[in-house]
Design a protein around this motif. Structure first.
Motif, PDB file in Angstrom:
ATOM      1  N   GLY A 158      58.555  80.327 -30.623  1.00  0.00           N
ATOM      2  CA  GLY A 158      59.624  79.465 -30.689  1.00  0.00           C
ATOM      3  C   GLY A 158      59.412  78.109 -30.321  1.00  0.00           C
ATOM      4  N   ILE A 159      59.502  77.101 -31.082  1.00  0.00           N
ATOM      5  CA  ILE A 159      59.017  75.499 -30.735  1.00  0.00           C
ATOM      6  C   ILE A 159      60.526  74.547 -30.864  1.00  0.00           C
ATOM      7  CG2 ILE A 159      57.790  73.694 -31.652  1.00  0.00           C
ATOM      8  CD1 ILE A 159      56.038  75.519 -32.982  1.00  0.00           C
ATOM      9  N   THR A 160      60.692  74.249 -29.610  1.00  0.00           N
ATOM     10  CA  THR A 160      61.859  73.460 -29.431  1.00  0.00           C
ATOM     11  C   THR A 160      61.622  72.173 -28.676  1.00  0.00           C
ATOM     12  OG1 THR A 160      64.325  73.592 -29.238  1.00  0.00           O
ATOM     13  CG2 THR A 160      62.979  74.585 -27.496  1.00  0.00           C
ATOM     14  N   THR A 161      62.561  71.231 -28.394  1.00  0.00           N
ATOM     15  CA  THR A 161      62.629  70.200 -27.541  1.00  0.00           C
ATOM     16  C   THR A 161      62.817  70.368 -26.112  1.00  0.00           C
ATOM     17  OG1 THR A 161      63.298  68.767 -29.586  1.00  0.00           O
ATOM     18  CG2 THR A 161      63.297  67.744 -27.140  1.00  0.00           C
ATOM     19  N   TRP A 162      61.734  70.081 -25.374  1.00  0.00           N
ATOM     20  CA  TRP A 162      62.113  70.363 -23.677  1.00  0.00           C
ATOM     21  C   TRP A 162      63.465  69.894 -23.242  1.00  0.00           C
ATOM     22  CZ3 TRP A 162      60.099  72.472 -19.608  1.00  0.00           C
ATOM     23  CH2 TRP A 162      60.103  72.124 -18.295  1.00  0.00           C
ATOM     24  N   GLY A 163      63.625  68.772 -23.582  1.00  0.00           N
ATOM     25  CA  GLY A 163      65.015  68.272 -23.179  1.00  0.00           C
ATOM     26  C   GLY A 163      66.280  68.897 -23.623  1.00  0.00           C
ATOM     27  N   ASN A 164      66.137  69.750 -24.309  1.00  0.00           N
ATOM     28  CA  ASN A 164      67.466  70.598 -24.740  1.00  0.00           C
ATOM     29  C   ASN A 164      67.412  71.939 -24.220  1.00  0.00           C
ATOM     30  OD1 ASN A 164      68.579  68.760 -26.491  1.00  0.00           O
ATOM     31  ND2 ASN A 164      67.169  69.164 -28.371  1.00  0.00           N
ATOM     32  N   VAL A 165      66.490  72.415 -23.402  1.00  0.00           N
ATOM     33  CA  VAL A 165      66.380  73.512 -22.995  1.00  0.00           C
ATOM     34  C   VAL A 165      67.188  73.829 -21.702  1.00  0.00           C
ATOM     35  CG1 VAL A 165      64.848  75.458 -21.910  1.00  0.00           C
ATOM     36  CG2 VAL A 165      64.086  74.301 -23.827  1.00  0.00           C
ATOM     37  N   HIS A 166      68.140  74.642 -21.472  1.00  0.00           N
ATOM     38  CA  HIS A 166      69.057  75.116 -20.365  1.00  0.00           C
ATOM     39  C   HIS A 166      68.187  75.371 -19.294  1.00  0.00           C
ATOM     40  CE1 HIS A 166      72.136  76.247 -17.733  1.00  0.00           C
ATOM     41  NE2 HIS A 166      71.591  77.476 -17.599  1.00  0.00           N
ATOM     42  N   ASN A 167      68.548  74.922 -18.014  1.00  0.00           N
ATOM     43  CA  ASN A 167      67.717  74.999 -16.995  1.00  0.00           C
ATOM     44  C   ASN A 167      66.087  75.003 -16.909  1.00  0.00           C
ATOM     45  OD1 ASN A 167      69.585  75.919 -14.955  1.00  0.00           O
ATOM     46  ND2 ASN A 167      69.432  78.181 -15.298  1.00  0.00           N
ATOM     47  N   ARG A 168      65.810  73.869 -17.840  1.00  0.00           N
ATOM     48  CA  ARG A 168      64.489  73.624 -17.739  1.00  0.00           C
ATOM     49  C   ARG A 168      63.821  73.273 -16.543  1.00  0.00           C
ATOM     50  NH1 ARG A 168      67.813  70.182 -20.132  1.00  0.00           N
ATOM     51  NH2 ARG A 168      67.683  68.101 -19.129  1.00  0.00           N
ATOM     52  N   HIS A 169      64.571  72.743 -15.428  1.00  0.00           N
ATOM     53  CA  HIS A 169      63.750  72.285 -14.246  1.00  0.00           C
ATOM     54  C   HIS A 169      63.155  73.633 -13.648  1.00  0.00           C
ATOM     55  CE1 HIS A 169      68.058  73.757 -12.948  1.00  0.00           C
ATOM     56  NE2 HIS A 169      67.399  73.982 -11.978  1.00  0.00           N
ATOM     57  N   ARG A 170      63.756  74.842 -13.829  1.00  0.00           N
ATOM     58  CA  ARG A 170      63.251  75.917 -13.456  1.00  0.00           C
ATOM     59  C   ARG A 170      61.917  76.266 -13.889  1.00  0.00           C
ATOM     60  NH1 ARG A 170      65.961  79.453 -10.122  1.00  0.00           N
ATOM     61  NH2 ARG A 170      68.115  78.919  -9.477  1.00  0.00           N
ATOM     62  N   LEU A 171      61.581  75.590 -15.007  1.00  0.00           N
ATOM     63  CA  LEU A 171      60.298  75.900 -15.666  1.00  0.00           C
ATOM     64  C   LEU A 171      59.146  74.945 -15.259  1.00  0.00           C
ATOM     65  CD1 LEU A 171      61.672  76.718 -19.149  1.00  0.00           C
ATOM     66  CD2 LEU A 171      61.336  78.475 -17.428  1.00  0.00           C
ATOM     67  N   GLN A 172      59.634  74.156 -14.308  1.00  0.00           N
ATOM     68  CA  GLN A 172      58.521  73.135 -13.866  1.00  0.00           C
ATOM     69  C   GLN A 172      58.005  73.609 -12.474  1.00  0.00           C
ATOM     70  OE1 GLN A 172      61.540  69.772 -14.365  1.00  0.00           O
ATOM     71  NE2 GLN A 172      59.474  68.754 -14.370  1.00  0.00           N
ATOM     72  N   GLY A 173      56.597  73.479 -12.314  1.00  0.00           N
ATOM     73  CA  GLY A 173      55.807  74.026 -11.244  1.00  0.00           C
ATOM     74  C   GLY A 173      54.921  72.927 -10.569  1.00  0.00           C
ATOM     75  N   GLU A 174      54.159  73.266  -9.824  1.00  0.00           N
ATOM     76  CA  GLU A 174      53.197  72.612  -9.268  1.00  0.00           C
ATOM     77  C   GLU A 174      52.082  72.347 -10.119  1.00  0.00           C
ATOM     78  OE1 GLU A 174      51.611  73.493  -5.298  1.00  0.00           O
ATOM     79  OE2 GLU A 174      53.681  74.169  -4.949  1.00  0.00           O
ATOM     80  N   LYS A 175      51.478  71.206 -10.191  1.00  0.00           N
ATOM     81  CA  LYS A 175      50.040  70.843 -11.081  1.00  0.00           C
ATOM     82  C   LYS A 175      49.112  71.976 -10.863  1.00  0.00           C
ATOM     83  CE  LYS A 175      50.891  66.063 -12.373  1.00  0.00           C
ATOM     84  NZ  LYS A 175      50.197  64.898 -12.244  1.00  0.00           N
ATOM     85  N   GLY A 176      48.377  72.705 -11.980  1.00  0.00           N
ATOM     86  CA  GLY A 176      47.270  73.503 -11.543  1.00  0.00           C
ATOM     87  C   GLY A 176      47.857  75.034 -11.165  1.00  0.00           C
ATOM     88  N   ILE A 177      49.162  74.913 -10.935  1.00  0.00           N
ATOM     89  CA  ILE A 177      49.451  76.407 -10.687  1.00  0.00           C
ATOM     90  C   ILE A 177      50.755  76.948 -11.681  1.00  0.00           C
ATOM     91  CG2 ILE A 177      51.027  77.448  -8.788  1.00  0.00           C
ATOM     92  CD1 ILE A 177      48.493  76.536  -7.904  1.00  0.00           C
ATOM     93  N   GLY A 178      51.653  76.017 -12.196  1.00  0.00           N
ATOM     94  CA  GLY A 178      52.650  76.727 -13.008  1.00  0.00           C
ATOM     95  C   GLY A 178      53.751  77.294 -12.365  1.00  0.00           C
ATOM     96  N   ARG A 179      54.717  77.938 -12.994  1.00  0.00           N
ATOM     97  CA  ARG A 179      55.547  78.872 -12.729  1.00  0.00           C
ATOM     98  C   ARG A 179      55.523  80.286 -13.129  1.00  0.00           C
ATOM     99  NH1 ARG A 179      59.998  76.480 -10.260  1.00  0.00           N
ATOM    100  NH2 ARG A 179      60.436  78.651  -9.457  1.00  0.00           N
ATOM    101  N   PHE A 180      55.172  81.179 -12.103  1.00  0.00           N
ATOM    102  CA  PHE A 180      54.942  82.651 -12.499  1.00  0.00           C
ATOM    103  C   PHE A 180      55.944  83.403 -11.668  1.00  0.00           C
ATOM    104  CE2 PHE A 180      51.039  80.537 -14.469  1.00  0.00           C
ATOM    105  CZ  PHE A 180      51.178  81.341 -15.636  1.00  0.00           C
ATOM    106  N   SER A 181      56.707  82.797 -11.009  1.00  0.00           N
ATOM    107  CA  SER A 181      57.739  83.347 -10.214  1.00  0.00           C
ATOM    108  C   SER A 181      59.065  82.608 -10.309  1.00  0.00           C
ATOM    109  CB  SER A 181      57.295  83.590  -8.692  1.00  0.00           C
ATOM    110  OG  SER A 181      58.134  84.258  -8.077  1.00  0.00           O
ATOM    111  N   VAL A 182      60.036  82.841 -11.256  1.00  0.00           N
ATOM    112  CA  VAL A 182      61.162  82.034 -11.345  1.00  0.00           C
ATOM    113  C   VAL A 182      62.402  82.801 -12.042  1.00  0.00           C
ATOM    114  CG1 VAL A 182      60.472  81.075 -13.755  1.00  0.00           C
ATOM    115  CG2 VAL A 182      62.166  79.601 -12.157  1.00  0.00           C
ATOM    116  N   ARG A 183      63.552  82.586 -11.532  1.00  0.00           N
ATOM    117  CA  ARG A 183      64.542  83.332 -12.163  1.00  0.00           C
ATOM    118  C   ARG A 183      65.303  82.195 -13.120  1.00  0.00           C
ATOM    119  NH1 ARG A 183      65.916  88.088 -10.426  1.00  0.00           N
ATOM    120  NH2 ARG A 183      67.936  87.847 -11.359  1.00  0.00           N
TER     121      ARG A 183
END
Length: 423
Positions: A158-183
């Motif tokens: 799937g290739i889509t625009t970041w700004g159109n993704v629902h709950n995109r803030h939950r996919l943001q993590g710390e630099k160098g770490i990412g998000r590997f534990s999110v609901r």
């Protein structure tokens, strides 16, 4: 042995993302992001989506709109360990308002069969709505299972625009770490990522909840780059073919279809699916060689299929622009690049045969390579005699590879039948 997974539906709402050990996929993705953060990969916004009760994780990354497709290819094949495809099926069309019609259900099976038999990647917009949602259900419901290596049998990107993704803030993590534990939860009236896709590329162009072209441009460049790569590291002597499948679609779909044809990509139009697909199909039937289509030829279909409204005898500029796109799509040099599959006909070809026919008709490879591609496809349809074993192609093959023809004849009984018909 491969284990088939139950079809995932929107009722399977809860989503979690998990981490793994220091040597697993999360560490590999973190390393990749750190190496390419100055080349369009956004640090921090990456991870792996994993729906509860399902074992397969779906990795994601956020990228800038000007990212080099070479970086994405490296991400997919080296970091995500996606096996390079033998074919790219790029699906475009209906978005939020698209509803799967009964006669389209056989398309799902055909698309799944085509992807499985050829080792294709399928690329969509990746959202849990419209055509992307139904393609996801088609693959997981009709085809997908995990291979012995634990990877999906079909890669659905799937290739889509970041700004159109629902709950995109939950996919943001710390630099160098990412998000590997999110609901992350699917909610109605939003644009969540589709739970049946295997990988996600999220394009950040700085906009929020705005229909733009940045994701389409990134997708276009990536497909074009993949189409220049050799299959099997050059072992078969041909590059990876790309074919566009248009299901329904709106006004902007005409523009993306025109761009695909301009790049020499074969297009399959699903007549009967509605929207832009039906407009193009009607226009193709009414088109007279070397003459431009007139608005009166397709005005009624434009109004009904695309829900366009205007008053007066003179068409507004946006309608004139759509007519330019239509005439560009159906110009004479594109004749062998456009294939219409008519779903309303009782004897209509299956979609997998339609995709194969489009690639063969476009003659994007040598006759020998087209035979090789068709054998991979495992089709029993009429494409063999209509597009492969034409008299002209047999003459070309006889000059260079009569022995190759005979070796193929013994592999597939449909080849022998088609060859006898042609002779």
């Amino acid at each position: 042995m491969s284990s088939r997974k139950r079809l995932k539906t929107e009722e399977d709402i809860p989503l979690t993302v998990t981490s793994d050990d220091a040597d697993g996929p999360s560490a590999k993705l973190r390393t990749f992001v750190s190496q390419y953060r100055d080349r369009g990969v956004v640090d921090g916004s990456f991870g792996e989506l994993k729906f509860r009760s399902y074992g397969q994780a779906s990795p994601y990354v956020r990228v800038t709109k000007d990212i080099d497709p070479e970086v994405l290819w490296e991400l997919m094949t080296s970091c995500w360990d996606m096996k390079p495809p033998n074919l790219i099926i790029s699906v475009v069309g209906g978005d939020a308002k698209f509803v799967l019609k009964e006669r389209l259900k056989k398309v799902n099976k055909g698309l799944a069969n085509a992807a499985l038999s050829t080792g294709a990647w399928i690329i969509t917009a990746g959202l849990h709505r419209g055509v992307s949602k139904y393609v996801g259900e088609a693959i997981w419901g009709g085809a997908n299972c995990l291979s012995d290596s634990g990877h999906p049998a079909v890669n659905l990107v799937g290739i889509t625009t970041w700004g159109n993704v629902h709950n995109r803030h939950r996919l943001q993590g710390e630099k160098g770490i990412g998000r590997f534990s999110v609901r992350y939860r699917l909610q109605k009236e939003t644009a969540p990522l589709d739970l049946n896709h295997t990988h996600f590329i999220l394009v950040d162009d700085g906009t929020v909840e705005t229909e733009g072209w940045s994701d389409v441009e990134v997708r276009t460049r990536l497909e074009q780059y993949i189409g220049q790569q050799a299959i099997g590291q050059g072992a078969k002597g041909r590059t990876i073919p790309v074919v566009l499948l248009l299901i329904e679609g709106g006004s902007t779909t005409l523009k993306s279809t025109k761009k695909a044809l301009k790049r020499g990509i074969p297009v399959v139009i699903l007549d009967g699916s509605g929207g832009a697909a039906d407009v193009i199909a009607l226009a193709a039937r009414k088109k007279i060689k070397n003459e431009l289509l007139k608005l009166e030829d397709v005005e009624e279909k434009l109004r009904s299929a695309l829900d366009l409204k205007w008053e007066g005898a003179h068409a507004p500029p946006y309608v004139i622009s759509l007519m330019r796109h239509l005439n560009s799509i159906l110009k004479e040099e594109n004749r062998d690049l456009v294939t219409v599959v008519r779903l309303n006909e009782s004897d209509a070809m299956d979609i997998d045969e339609g995709l194969l026919r489009a690639l063969l008709k476009a003659e994007i490879a040598s006759p020998e390579d087209q035979l090789d591609l068709a054998l991979d496809w495992k089709t029993s349809g009429s494409a063999w005699q209509d597009e492969i074993f034409t008299r002209n192609r047999i003459r070309k093959l006889q000059v260079t590879s009569l022995g190759l023809i005979m070796s193929f004849v013994f592999k597939n009984p449909y080849i022998l039948r088609a060859l006898l018909i042609a002779l």
